[in-house]
Design a protein around this motif. Structure first.
Motif, PDB file in Angstrom:
ATOM      1  N   ILE A 197       0.994  -1.230   0.042  1.00 12.46           N
ATOM      2  CA  ILE A 197       0.033   0.248   0.178  1.00 12.46           C
ATOM      3  C   ILE A 197       0.730   1.339  -0.067  1.00 12.46           C
ATOM      4  CG2 ILE A 197      -1.680   1.465   1.398  1.00 12.46           C
ATOM      5  CD1 ILE A 197      -2.717  -1.521   2.489  1.00 12.46           C
ATOM      6  N   VAL A 198       0.712   2.276  -0.794  1.00 11.82           N
ATOM      7  CA  VAL A 198       1.232   3.444  -1.097  1.00 11.82           C
ATOM      8  C   VAL A 198       0.129   4.316  -0.744  1.00 11.82           C
ATOM      9  CG1 VAL A 198       0.264   4.022  -3.438  1.00 11.82           C
ATOM     10  CG2 VAL A 198       2.582   5.323  -2.004  1.00 11.82           C
ATOM     11  N   VAL A 199       0.512   4.823   0.389  1.00  6.44           N
ATOM     12  CA  VAL A 199      -0.963   7.024   0.651  1.00  6.44           C
ATOM     13  C   VAL A 199       0.056   7.549   1.057  1.00  6.44           C
ATOM     14  CG1 VAL A 199       1.025   5.832   3.528  1.00  6.44           C
ATOM     15  CG2 VAL A 199      -1.276   7.064   3.359  1.00  6.44           C
ATOM     16  N   GLN A 200      -0.675   8.575   0.353  1.00 11.51           N
ATOM     17  CA  GLN A 200       0.208  10.110   0.715  1.00 11.51           C
ATOM     18  C   GLN A 200      -1.302  10.733   1.053  1.00 11.51           C
ATOM     19  OE1 GLN A 200       1.498  11.445  -3.608  1.00 11.51           O
ATOM     20  NE2 GLN A 200       2.736  12.645  -1.714  1.00 11.51           N
ATOM     21  N   ARG A 201      -0.868  12.196   1.835  1.00  5.85           N
ATOM     22  CA  ARG A 201      -1.961  12.914   2.107  1.00  5.85           C
ATOM     23  C   ARG A 201      -1.520  14.377   0.861  1.00  5.85           C
ATOM     24  NH1 ARG A 201      -4.188  14.535   6.640  1.00  5.85           N
ATOM     25  NH2 ARG A 201      -2.465  13.301   8.403  1.00  5.85           N
ATOM     26  N   ALA A 202      -2.764  14.556   0.395  1.00  3.26           N
ATOM     27  CA  ALA A 202      -1.990  15.679  -0.734  1.00  3.26           C
ATOM     28  C   ALA A 202      -3.135  16.393  -0.547  1.00  3.26           C
ATOM     29  CB  ALA A 202      -2.330  14.795  -2.269  1.00  3.26           C
ATOM     30  N   LYS A 203      -2.922  17.432  -1.485  1.00  3.74           N
ATOM     31  CA  LYS A 203      -4.436  18.935  -1.796  1.00  3.74           C
ATOM     32  C   LYS A 203      -4.718  18.687  -2.695  1.00  3.74           C
ATOM     33  CE  LYS A 203      -1.906  21.993   1.374  1.00  3.74           C
ATOM     34  NZ  LYS A 203      -1.284  23.458   1.816  1.00  3.74           N
ATOM     35  N   THR A 204      -6.434  18.479  -3.119  1.00  2.93           N
ATOM     36  CA  THR A 204      -6.986  18.388  -4.021  1.00  2.93           C
ATOM     37  C   THR A 204      -8.006  19.400  -3.781  1.00  2.93           C
ATOM     38  OG1 THR A 204      -8.669  16.662  -2.868  1.00  2.93           O
ATOM     39  CG2 THR A 204      -6.877  15.895  -3.580  1.00  2.93           C
ATOM     40  N   THR A 205      -8.683  19.351  -5.260  1.00  2.00           N
ATOM     41  CA  THR A 205      -9.968  20.630  -5.007  1.00  2.00           C
ATOM     42  C   THR A 205     -10.899  20.734  -4.442  1.00  2.00           C
ATOM     43  OG1 THR A 205     -11.181  19.141  -6.968  1.00  2.00           O
ATOM     44  CG2 THR A 205      -9.530  20.650  -7.995  1.00  2.00           C
ATOM     45  N   ALA A 206     -11.204  19.032  -3.896  1.00  2.00           N
ATOM     46  CA  ALA A 206     -12.162  19.393  -2.874  1.00  2.00           C
ATOM     47  C   ALA A 206     -11.159  19.460  -1.543  1.00  2.00           C
ATOM     48  CB  ALA A 206     -13.049  17.238  -2.967  1.00  2.00           C
ATOM     49  N   GLY A 207      -9.721  20.062  -0.882  1.00  2.00           N
ATOM     50  CA  GLY A 207      -9.566  20.142  -0.040  1.00  2.00           C
ATOM     51  C   GLY A 207      -8.517  18.569   0.562  1.00  2.00           C
ATOM     52  N   GLU A 208      -7.743  19.073   1.693  1.00  2.00           N
ATOM     53  CA  GLU A 208      -6.695  17.892   1.598  1.00  2.00           C
ATOM     54  C   GLU A 208      -7.835  16.566   2.415  1.00  2.00           C
ATOM     55  OE1 GLU A 208      -4.070  17.413   5.599  1.00  2.00           O
ATOM     56  OE2 GLU A 208      -4.492  19.272   4.953  1.00  2.00           O
ATOM     57  N   LEU A 209      -6.749  15.339   1.499  1.00  3.06           N
ATOM     58  CA  LEU A 209      -7.325  14.469   1.532  1.00  3.06           C
ATOM     59  C   LEU A 209      -6.446  13.560   1.266  1.00  3.06           C
ATOM     60  CD1 LEU A 209     -10.011  14.094  -1.830  1.00  3.06           C
ATOM     61  CD2 LEU A 209     -10.069  14.384   0.747  1.00  3.06           C
ATOM     62  N   ILE A 210      -6.158  11.903   2.099  1.00  2.00           N
ATOM     63  CA  ILE A 210      -5.747  11.059   2.347  1.00  2.00           C
ATOM     64  C   ILE A 210      -6.063  10.021   1.395  1.00  2.00           C
ATOM     65  CG2 ILE A 210      -4.667   8.799   3.708  1.00  2.00           C
ATOM     66  CD1 ILE A 210      -5.238  10.684   5.990  1.00  2.00           C
ATOM     67  N   LEU A 211      -5.030  10.028  -0.104  1.00  2.00           N
ATOM     68  CA  LEU A 211      -5.047   8.704  -0.985  1.00  2.00           C
ATOM     69  C   LEU A 211      -4.197   7.526  -0.465  1.00  2.00           C
ATOM     70  CD1 LEU A 211      -4.425  11.534  -3.436  1.00  2.00           C
ATOM     71  CD2 LEU A 211      -6.311  10.612  -2.783  1.00  2.00           C
ATOM     72  N   GLN A 212      -5.038   6.739  -0.991  1.00  2.00           N
ATOM     73  CA  GLN A 212      -3.995   5.148  -0.643  1.00  2.00           C
ATOM     74  C   GLN A 212      -4.620   4.140  -2.138  1.00  2.00           C
ATOM     75  OE1 GLN A 212      -6.257   5.047   3.512  1.00  2.00           O
ATOM     76  NE2 GLN A 212      -3.860   3.324   3.377  1.00  2.00           N
ATOM     77  N   LEU A 213      -3.768   3.257  -2.530  1.00  2.60           N
ATOM     78  CA  LEU A 213      -2.961   2.549  -3.411  1.00  2.60           C
ATOM     79  C   LEU A 213      -3.090   0.681  -3.153  1.00  2.60           C
ATOM     80  CD1 LEU A 213      -2.322   4.302  -6.950  1.00  2.60           C
ATOM     81  CD2 LEU A 213      -4.011   3.138  -6.529  1.00  2.60           C
ATOM     82  N   ALA A 214      -3.662   0.408  -2.992  1.00  2.00           N
ATOM     83  CA  ALA A 214      -3.399  -1.117  -2.534  1.00  2.00           C
ATOM     84  C   ALA A 214      -3.403  -2.153  -3.493  1.00  2.00           C
ATOM     85  CB  ALA A 214      -4.363  -1.099  -1.319  1.00  2.00           C
ATOM     86  N   ASP A 215      -1.591  -2.884  -3.712  1.00  2.00           N
ATOM     87  CA  ASP A 215      -1.650  -3.954  -4.495  1.00  2.00           C
ATOM     88  C   ASP A 215      -0.972  -4.892  -3.770  1.00  2.00           C
ATOM     89  OD1 ASP A 215      -0.792  -5.318  -6.709  1.00  2.00           O
ATOM     90  OD2 ASP A 215       0.983  -4.379  -7.845  1.00  2.00           O
ATOM     91  N   GLY A 216      -1.865  -6.440  -4.680  1.00  2.00           N
ATOM     92  CA  GLY A 216      -1.602  -8.031  -3.948  1.00  2.00           C
ATOM     93  C   GLY A 216      -1.634  -8.363  -4.638  1.00  2.00           C
ATOM     94  N   ALA A 217      -0.470  -8.194  -5.965  1.00  2.00           N
ATOM     95  CA  ALA A 217       0.474  -8.544  -6.561  1.00  2.00           C
ATOM     96  C   ALA A 217       1.663  -9.068  -5.928  1.00  2.00           C
ATOM     97  CB  ALA A 217       0.357  -8.709  -8.329  1.00  2.00           C
ATOM     98  N   ASP A 218       2.395  -8.788  -5.298  1.00  2.00           N
ATOM     99  CA  ASP A 218       3.605  -8.778  -4.043  1.00  2.00           C
ATOM    100  C   ASP A 218       4.565  -9.419  -4.517  1.00  2.00           C
ATOM    101  OD1 ASP A 218       6.109  -7.469  -3.438  1.00  2.00           O
ATOM    102  OD2 ASP A 218       5.028  -7.475  -0.675  1.00  2.00           O
ATOM    103  N   PRO A 219       5.385  -9.326  -5.451  1.00  2.00           N
ATOM    104  CA  PRO A 219       6.447 -10.743  -6.169  1.00  2.00           C
ATOM    105  C   PRO A 219       7.109 -11.283  -5.031  1.00  2.00           C
ATOM    106  CG  PRO A 219       6.870  -8.470  -7.460  1.00  2.00           C
ATOM    107  CD  PRO A 219       5.814  -7.649  -6.318  1.00  2.00           C
ATOM    108  N   ARG A 220       7.759 -10.274  -3.905  1.00  2.00           N
ATOM    109  CA  ARG A 220       8.314 -10.477  -2.631  1.00  2.00           C
ATOM    110  C   ARG A 220       7.268 -11.844  -1.761  1.00  2.00           C
ATOM    111  NH1 ARG A 220      10.777  -5.223  -1.128  1.00  2.00           N
ATOM    112  NH2 ARG A 220       8.532  -4.754  -1.677  1.00  2.00           N
ATOM    113  N   GLN A 221       5.762 -11.261  -1.448  1.00  2.00           N
ATOM    114  CA  GLN A 221       5.330 -12.248  -0.245  1.00  2.00           C
ATOM    115  C   GLN A 221       4.820 -13.327  -1.782  1.00  2.00           C
ATOM    116  OE1 GLN A 221       4.296 -11.207   2.306  1.00  2.00           O
ATOM    117  NE2 GLN A 221       5.648  -9.579   1.805  1.00  2.00           N
ATOM    118  N   GLN A 222       4.807 -13.382  -3.418  1.00  2.00           N
ATOM    119  CA  GLN A 222       4.080 -14.466  -3.630  1.00  2.00           C
ATOM    120  C   GLN A 222       5.564 -15.288  -3.321  1.00  2.00           C
ATOM    121  OE1 GLN A 222       3.379 -13.385  -7.357  1.00  2.00           O
ATOM    122  NE2 GLN A 222       1.595 -12.520  -6.743  1.00  2.00           N
TER     123      GLN A 222
END
Length: 475
Positions: free
Chosen positions: A126-151
């Motif tokens: 999961i990558v997480v970043q606090r960012a300022k958007t047109t809707a104000g300050e938000l916390i954005l997260q992207l999750a990827d379950g295809a981690d080669p190291r875990q596999q």
């Protein structure tokens, strides 16, 4: 041989395979790490696009912001069905849009952060970043379950360790079979040398051994030749010396015998007694010296290298005993000994002249040490004895029994050694009779068995037994 050279060869062959298996696992992990690094870089490129996907605030107070996913984000989500997703949270971490199962993380800065999370048996990057958007300050997260190291960790057992383990075990069996087959000629050479008699110094055929071992076999053959030449020189010296001594000793003994008879028949009583005593001592010394020469010659003739060139033949033990008996009757009659014969039909394979020498020595010893009026019995007959594998084999035995003083159990192993005289023995002798018999027995792959002529009584438990029985079993 098997526990030394073969084990080292197997270790040297299997150790590189184990090292290669470990190196293969390490490089697989490094490859998975490189792929995971590329995945992290992809997530870093996608997180700004997720921020751009927020196109405006909600139309009413408290409604979620308006999202229009960028094509790259939409492709990322669709390409990882049930193994990826996104989450949009407000500045306090409250869920706004996306996947609610993604745990919220509140980054303290506006820098992107990476986390690994386990959910429903899947490890997510999961990558997480606090960012300022047109809707104000938000916390954005992207999750990827295809981690080669875990596999890689999950598939390590089935795809890396287990195949490598099976490969090493299979290679171990294959190497063991190959090494065993390759070393078989060397092991056969070792076993052939172990089976040899200590006196078998015949050369080993170099052509029957591997090329790598032929220099060793050649060196062994050279050593055998040197030892054989030295032993042959000693045998020749003993035989020549004994043979050369026989003629002058026989003449000297004849002269002494004549002097002894003349001393008894002439002169005054006192003078005769003194002269006869000296002549009888001289006669005893010449007899003993003559016997020693004959026994040394017999010992030399009984050598394995001499008899190996002469083929064995069938020997009738009954006829052998009957032929030896008359040659010992005179000595037995002089001492009043009852020399008897108890025989049964029996035949063996061996050297007849050596067996006759053996039996003559045993009977001569028995007569010499049996007191006047005693009994000596020669026996032969069929019997059975176990071979090296413990299987009973039919054969025959020779036996000489007397009622003399016998030999104590602790001295029996010494009595067959050359020039050993049993303690307390008063009779004349050289200590070679039983040694010659034992030498001949060994040439016939057997050995002398010394025992009591009769069971010891209670008072004889620590004293010398009465009577001696010498037995030889042959096949």
């Amino acid at each position: 041989m098997k526990s030394g050279l073969q084990r080292r060869l197997l270790l040297l062959l299997l150790a590189p395979m184990g090292v290669l298996a470990v190196l293969g696992a390490y490089f697989d992990y490094r490859t998975a790490g490189n792929v995971a690094l590329q995945q992290d870089q992809q997530l870093l490129r996608l997180i700004p696009l997720l921020a751009d996907s927020v196109v405006g605030p909600g139309t009413e107070q408290g409604t979620p912001p308006i999202l229009l996913l960028a094509p790259a984000i939409e492709e990322f989500v669709k390409g990882r069905a049930n193994a990826g997703g996104f989450r949009v949270s407000d500045a306090a971490g409250n869920f706004v849009a996306g996947e609610a199962w993604i745990p919220v993380v509140l980054p303290p800065t506006f820098d992107a952060e990476f986390h690994s999370v386990e959910d429903r048996g899947i490890s997510y990057r999961i990558v997480v970043q606090r960012a300022k958007t047109t809707a104000g300050e938000l916390i954005l997260q992207l999750a990827d379950g295809a981690d080669p190291r875990q596999q890689w960790v999950r598939s390590m057992l089935l795809t890396v360790l287990l195949p490598n383990l099976v490969l090493v075990i299979a290679a171990g069996f294959a190497f063991n079979w190959a090494v065993t087959r390759a070393l078989r000629p060397l092991i056969e050479l070792k076993e052939a040398v172990e089976r040899r008699s200590p006196r078998d110094l015949s050369a080993i055929d170099p052509l029957a051994t591997p090329a790598e071992v032929q220099p060793l076999v050649t060196a062994l053959n050279r050593l055998f030749d040197l030892v054989n030449d030295q032993a042959e020189g000693q045998r020749r010296f003993v035989a020549d010396a004994a043979h050369q001594l026989r003629t002058p000793l026989a003449g000297l003994q004849a002269q002494v015998e004549a002097w002894a008879q003349a001393a008894r028949a002439s002169g005054k009583e006192g003078a005769v007694t003194l002269s006869a005593d000296k002549v009888l001592r001289l006669r005893s010394a010449t007899r003993r010296t003559s016997q020693l020469a004959n026994q040394l010659l017999a010992l030399s003739r009984a050598d394995a290298s001499v008899t190996s060139a002469q083929p064995m033949q069938r020997v009738d033990l009954r006829e052998l005993c009957e032929s030896v008996l008359p040659t010992q009757l005179d000595a037995a009659m002089k001492k009043g000994i009852d020399l008897g014969l108890e025989t049964q039909p029996a035949q063996v394979t061996g050297h007849e002249w050596l067996l006759r020498e053996l039996l003559s020595n045993l009977v001569d010893n028995a007569i010499k040490y049996t007191p006047t009026g005693g009994t000596v019995t020669i026996r032969c007959g069929p019997c059975s004895r176990p071979d090296a594998q413990g299987v009973e084999q039919s054969g025959a035995y020779l036996e000489v029994e007397d009622d003399g003083p016998g030999i104590a159990p602790h001295e029996r192993s010494l009595a067959v050694q050359r020039f050993y005289r049993v303690k307390g023995t008063q009779e004349e002798g050289n200590g070679l009779g039983l040694a010659i018999a034992d030498e001949i027995a060994r040439l016939h792959r057997s050995q002398l068995e010394l025992g009591d002529a009769r069971p010891a009584t209670e008072g004889e438990q620590t004293a010398r037994r009465s009577g001696l029985k010498v037995r030889l079993q042959l096949v």
